[in-house]
Design a protein around this motif. Structure first.
Motif, PDB file in Angstrom:
ATOM      1  N   GLY A  60       0.819  -1.216   0.000  1.00 31.34           N
ATOM      2  CA  GLY A  60       0.000   0.000   0.000  1.00 31.34           C
ATOM      3  C   GLY A  60       0.849   1.261   0.000  1.00 31.34           C
ATOM      4  O   GLY A  60       2.080   1.216   0.097  1.00 31.34           O
ATOM      5  N   LEU A  61       0.200   2.400  -0.074  1.00 31.72           N
ATOM      6  CA  LEU A  61       0.891   3.696  -0.118  1.00 31.72           C
ATOM      7  C   LEU A  61       1.745   3.918   1.128  1.00 31.72           C
ATOM      8  O   LEU A  61       2.901   4.343   1.046  1.00 31.72           O
ATOM      9  N   LYS A  62       1.192   3.607   2.282  1.00 29.40           N
ATOM     10  CA  LYS A  62       1.925   3.823   3.539  1.00 29.40           C
ATOM     11  C   LYS A  62       3.184   2.965   3.598  1.00 29.40           C
ATOM     12  O   LYS A  62       4.271   3.452   3.957  1.00 29.40           O
ATOM     13  N   ASP A  63       3.054   1.668   3.233  1.00 29.52           N
ATOM     14  CA  ASP A  63       4.214   0.769   3.273  1.00 29.52           C
ATOM     15  C   ASP A  63       5.277   1.189   2.258  1.00 29.52           C
ATOM     16  O   ASP A  63       6.478   1.113   2.532  1.00 29.52           O
ATOM     17  N   ALA A  64       4.834   1.629   1.086  1.00 30.66           N
ATOM     18  CA  ALA A  64       5.786   2.073   0.061  1.00 30.66           C
ATOM     19  C   ALA A  64       6.575   3.279   0.551  1.00 30.66           C
ATOM     20  O   ALA A  64       7.785   3.385   0.338  1.00 30.66           O
ATOM     21  N   ARG A  65       5.897   4.198   1.223  1.00 25.72           N
ATOM     22  CA  ARG A  65       6.584   5.394   1.751  1.00 25.72           C
ATOM     23  C   ARG A  65       7.596   5.019   2.835  1.00 25.72           C
ATOM     24  O   ARG A  65       8.677   5.597   2.929  1.00 25.72           O
ATOM     25  N   GLU A  66       7.229   4.028   3.657  1.00 31.43           N
ATOM     26  CA  GLU A  66       8.166   3.594   4.707  1.00 31.43           C
ATOM     27  C   GLU A  66       9.429   3.014   4.079  1.00 31.43           C
ATOM     28  O   GLU A  66      10.547   3.271   4.559  1.00 31.43           O
ATOM     29  N   GLN A  67       9.256   2.226   3.004  1.00 30.28           N
ATOM     30  CA  GLN A  67      10.428   1.697   2.295  1.00 30.28           C
ATOM     31  C   GLN A  67      11.273   2.822   1.711  1.00 30.28           C
ATOM     32  O   GLN A  67      12.498   2.787   1.780  1.00 30.28           O
ATOM     33  N   ARG A  68      10.583   3.798   1.109  1.00 30.25           N
ATOM     34  CA  ARG A  68      11.303   4.929   0.531  1.00 30.25           C
ATOM     35  C   ARG A  68      12.136   5.647   1.586  1.00 30.25           C
ATOM     36  O   ARG A  68      13.311   5.990   1.366  1.00 30.25           O
ATOM     37  N   ASP A  69      11.548   5.881   2.758  1.00 31.31           N
ATOM     38  CA  ASP A  69      12.267   6.583   3.823  1.00 31.31           C
ATOM     39  C   ASP A  69      13.489   5.796   4.285  1.00 31.31           C
ATOM     40  O   ASP A  69      14.532   6.364   4.610  1.00 31.31           O
ATOM     41  N   GLU A  70      13.366   4.432   4.312  1.00 34.62           N
ATOM     42  CA  GLU A  70      14.515   3.599   4.679  1.00 34.62           C
ATOM     43  C   GLU A  70      15.617   3.727   3.639  1.00 34.62           C
ATOM     44  O   GLU A  70      16.814   3.782   3.976  1.00 34.62           O
ATOM     45  N   MET A  71      15.215   3.765   2.362  1.00 32.55           N
ATOM     46  CA  MET A  71      16.203   3.927   1.291  1.00 32.55           C
ATOM     47  C   MET A  71      16.926   5.268   1.404  1.00 32.55           C
ATOM     48  O   MET A  71      18.137   5.364   1.190  1.00 32.55           O
ATOM     49  N   ARG A  72      16.194   6.331   1.761  1.00 32.46           N
ATOM     50  CA  ARG A  72      16.796   7.666   1.893  1.00 32.46           C
ATOM     51  C   ARG A  72      17.779   7.724   3.066  1.00 32.46           C
ATOM     52  O   ARG A  72      18.796   8.401   3.017  1.00 32.46           O
ATOM     53  N   LYS A  73      17.467   6.964   4.119  1.00 39.98           N
ATOM     54  CA  LYS A  73      18.393   6.903   5.259  1.00 39.98           C
ATOM     55  C   LYS A  73      19.711   6.251   4.839  1.00 39.98           C
ATOM     56  O   LYS A  73      20.791   6.670   5.280  1.00 39.98           O
ATOM     57  N   LEU A  74      19.613   5.195   4.022  1.00 43.55           N
ATOM     58  CA  LEU A  74      20.827   4.543   3.531  1.00 43.55           C
ATOM     59  C   LEU A  74      21.654   5.510   2.682  1.00 43.55           C
ATOM     60  O   LEU A  74      22.880   5.559   2.787  1.00 43.55           O
ATOM     61  N   LEU A  75      20.946   6.287   1.823  1.00 44.35           N
ATOM     62  CA  LEU A  75      21.657   7.270   0.996  1.00 44.35           C
ATOM     63  C   LEU A  75      22.389   8.283   1.853  1.00 44.35           C
ATOM     64  O   LEU A  75      23.522   8.685   1.548  1.00 44.35           O
ATOM     65  N   ALA A  76      21.746   8.663   2.947  1.00 49.07           N
ATOM     66  CA  ALA A  76      22.364   9.646   3.851  1.00 49.07           C
ATOM     67  C   ALA A  76      23.637   9.098   4.493  1.00 49.07           C
ATOM     68  O   ALA A  76      24.533   9.860   4.868  1.00 49.07           O
ATOM     69  N   LYS A  77      23.725   7.765   4.587  1.00 49.17           N
ATOM     70  CA  LYS A  77      24.908   7.121   5.173  1.00 49.17           C
ATOM     71  C   LYS A  77      25.934   6.736   4.102  1.00 49.17           C
ATOM     72  O   LYS A  77      26.940   6.100   4.403  1.00 49.17           O
ATOM     73  N   GLY A  78      25.647   7.098   2.855  1.00 47.74           N
ATOM     74  CA  GLY A  78      26.590   6.793   1.785  1.00 47.74           C
ATOM     75  C   GLY A  78      26.459   5.378   1.247  1.00 47.74           C
ATOM     76  O   GLY A  78      27.401   4.859   0.644  1.00 47.74           O
ATOM     77  N   VAL A  79      25.289   4.768   1.461  1.00 48.96           N
ATOM     78  CA  VAL A  79      25.054   3.399   0.996  1.00 48.96           C
ATOM     79  C   VAL A  79      24.094   3.425  -0.187  1.00 48.96           C
ATOM     80  O   VAL A  79      23.053   4.106  -0.144  1.00 48.96           O
ATOM     81  N   ASP A  80      24.426   2.677  -1.237  1.00 47.88           N
ATOM     82  CA  ASP A  80      23.551   2.568  -2.397  1.00 47.88           C
ATOM     83  C   ASP A  80      22.383   1.643  -2.045  1.00 47.88           C
ATOM     84  O   ASP A  80      22.591   0.449  -1.800  1.00 47.88           O
ATOM     85  N   PRO A  81      21.142   2.150  -2.018  1.00 48.70           N
ATOM     86  CA  PRO A  81      19.993   1.302  -1.645  1.00 48.70           C
ATOM     87  C   PRO A  81      19.827   0.079  -2.553  1.00 48.70           C
ATOM     88  O   PRO A  81      19.442  -0.995  -2.086  1.00 48.70           O
ATOM     89  N   GLY A  82      20.116   0.250  -3.846  1.00 53.11           N
ATOM     90  CA  GLY A  82      19.980  -0.872  -4.775  1.00 53.11           C
ATOM     91  C   GLY A  82      20.946  -1.994  -4.459  1.00 53.11           C
ATOM     92  O   GLY A  82      20.574  -3.176  -4.440  1.00 53.11           O
ATOM     93  N   GLU A  83      22.204  -1.644  -4.191  1.00 53.49           N
ATOM     94  CA  GLU A  83      23.208  -2.663  -3.855  1.00 53.49           C
ATOM     95  C   GLU A  83      22.920  -3.282  -2.504  1.00 53.49           C
ATOM     96  O   GLU A  83      23.140  -4.478  -2.291  1.00 53.49           O
ATOM     97  N   HIS A  84      22.400  -2.463  -1.597  1.00 49.81           N
ATOM     98  CA  HIS A  84      22.038  -2.970  -0.269  1.00 49.81           C
ATOM     99  C   HIS A  84      20.936  -4.025  -0.390  1.00 49.81           C
ATOM    100  O   HIS A  84      20.988  -5.076   0.269  1.00 49.81           O
ATOM    101  N   LYS A  85      19.945  -3.752  -1.254  1.00 45.84           N
ATOM    102  CA  LYS A  85      18.846  -4.694  -1.453  1.00 45.84           C
ATOM    103  C   LYS A  85      19.352  -5.999  -2.058  1.00 45.84           C
ATOM    104  O   LYS A  85      18.933  -7.092  -1.664  1.00 45.84           O
ATOM    105  N   LYS A  86      20.284  -5.917  -3.021  1.00 54.57           N
ATOM    106  CA  LYS A  86      20.863  -7.111  -3.626  1.00 54.57           C
ATOM    107  C   LYS A  86      21.616  -7.939  -2.595  1.00 54.57           C
ATOM    108  O   LYS A  86      21.537  -9.174  -2.578  1.00 54.57           O
ATOM    109  N   ALA A  87      22.345  -7.253  -1.714  1.00 57.42           N
ATOM    110  CA  ALA A  87      23.119  -7.955  -0.684  1.00 57.42           C
ATOM    111  C   ALA A  87      22.205  -8.686   0.288  1.00 57.42           C
ATOM    112  O   ALA A  87      22.469  -9.826   0.686  1.00 57.42           O
ATOM    113  N   LYS A  88      21.099  -8.020   0.652  1.00 53.83           N
ATOM    114  CA  LYS A  88      20.142  -8.658   1.564  1.00 53.83           C
ATOM    115  C   LYS A  88      19.503  -9.882   0.918  1.00 53.83           C
ATOM    116  O   LYS A  88      19.333 -10.918   1.552  1.00 53.83           O
TER     117      LYS A  88
END
Length: 403
Positions: A60-88
């Protein structure tokens, strides 16, 4: 403007792909046929990238936004969200391929070809019934001693103490295989030594008193069952091999002219030779007329398969014997071992070799199928003669020690 639940739900297909944008890089992609995917657009090290956040309405919209916010936090730490997802995803896949069940089945596949089929069946059934439901999906390297003990205790609590010990042993073998193949650091079952109460081992029920043996032999003579099963009962005390070896005996291993039977001992994977007394050869010649055209000496209802594992014990019960307290198909071995030594005075090492037991000698050889063969031929004939006299009710005297 930010998206709303109503706006997302009411987005209709237009015949071509289009996008509805939310805030901070997230948007909804609507396909030409109406499929809806959440996307996150971001830049990392100067390159524009996109990442899937799932499919609507599963996400849903709420869950998608929560994922987006997690991705932005990773970017703020210098981590590529796409590569992080592949690693997980890779880590999750590795955990699944290194689960206890996957490793256990791999261990079983490597070990079981060298086992008797009955043993292999018991091991895999034990794992599937008592271990996999609780530990099967767990990464094997994460299973510790307390968790393993909890699973084993479930078996113990239902009264199956012997099964609990065997299950613990099998789990230890799986863990050690995992250590050897680099998928675990250690075997936690080693920390559980003494955690289970010992099992009192009971020998197979057997008759070793000559007078009672005579009664049993007369009962076998009077058995009213199939000719194949009766022949197995008549032969069992004469050759005293393991029940599984008797019922699976194949005609190709017999040389009735030489009065001997050669076969591979399933328990030790060693060749064994059984000298056949005159009485045993007579039983086999008579049986050969009925089953000699097939593979098995004692075929079952399906002539392409051996006699049932339960056939001999079932016959003994029909004759009135309790197979738990009086005599089993395996009990003929203890009968022979005891009487051959105590009544007929044959040397233990000669008896043990005929039982196909490992008997290390001064040269270090554990078992030699032809060792003491001359003595064993004499012993097997005297044993058969002794049983005949015993059954007839005659006076059986001790025979001098075989030298």
């Amino acid at each position: 403007m930010a998206l709303t639940d109503v706006g997302v739900r009411s987005a209709k297909p237009t015949g071509k792909l289009y996008r509805l944008f939310d805030e901070r890089g997230m948007y909804l992609e609507v396909s030409a046929t109406g499929g809806k995917w959440w996307r996150f657009k971001y830049r990392f090290q100067g390159k524009e990238k996109r990442l899937s956040l799932g499919v609507y309405p599963d996400i849903g919209l709420k869950d998608a936004r929560e994922q987006r916010d997690e991705m932005r936090k990773l970017l703020a730490k210098g981590v590529d969200p796409g590569e992080h997802k592949k690693a997980k995803k890779a880590a999750t896949l590795e955990r699944a391929t290194n689960s206890f069940e996957v490793v256990a089945r791999e261990w079983f596949a490597r070990q079981s070809p060298g086992w008797a089929q009955s043993h292999a069946d018991k091991v895999v059934q034990r794992l599937e019934k008592d271990i996999f439901p609780w530990l099967g999906g767990r990464p094997i390297e994460e299973v510790g001693a307390p968790e393993l003990l909890t699973v084993i205790r479930r078996i113990e609590e239902r009264g199956a103490k012997d099964t609990a010990h065997r299950a613990m042993q099998n789990c230890g073998q799986v863990f050690r295989y995992a250590v050897a193949t680099g998928r675990a650091e250690r075997d936690p079952s080693a920390d559980l030594r003494g955690a289970l109460p010992p099992v009192r081992r009971e020998n197979f029920a057997s008759i070793t008193e000559p007078a009672k043996v005579a009664e049993l032999l007369r009962a076998i003579d009077g058995f009213r069952g199939t000719f194949v099963v009766k022949s197995a009962l008549l032969l069992a005390p004469l050759i005293f091999v393991r029940p599984g070896e008797l019922r699976k005996a194949q005609w190709s291993g017999f040389d009735l002219e030489k009065a001997e039977w050669r076969y591979l001992v399933t328990k030790t994977k060693t060749e064994h030779l059984v000298p056949l007394a005159v009485q045993a050869v007579e039983i086999l010649r008579e049986l050969h007329a009925l089953t000699g055209h097939g593979t098995y000496v004692f075929p079952g209802r399906d002539p392409k398969k051996p006699m049932s594992e339960a056939a001999v014990n079932a016959a003994l019960r029909r004759m009135g014997y309790d197979t738990k307290t009086e005599i089993t198909g395996h009990g003929f071995r203890a009968m022979a071992r005891t009487i051959l030594h105590e009544e007929l005075h044959f040397r233990p090492e000669v008896i043990e070799h005929q039982l196909a037991h490992k008997v290390p000698d001064s040269l270090g050889s554990a078992y030699n199928r032809t060792k003491f063969l001359k003595d064993r031929r004499v012993m097997m004939q005297r044993w058969a003669d002794y049983l005949v006299a015993l059954k007839a009710g005659g006076q059986v005297t001790s025979i001098d020690k075989c030298t």
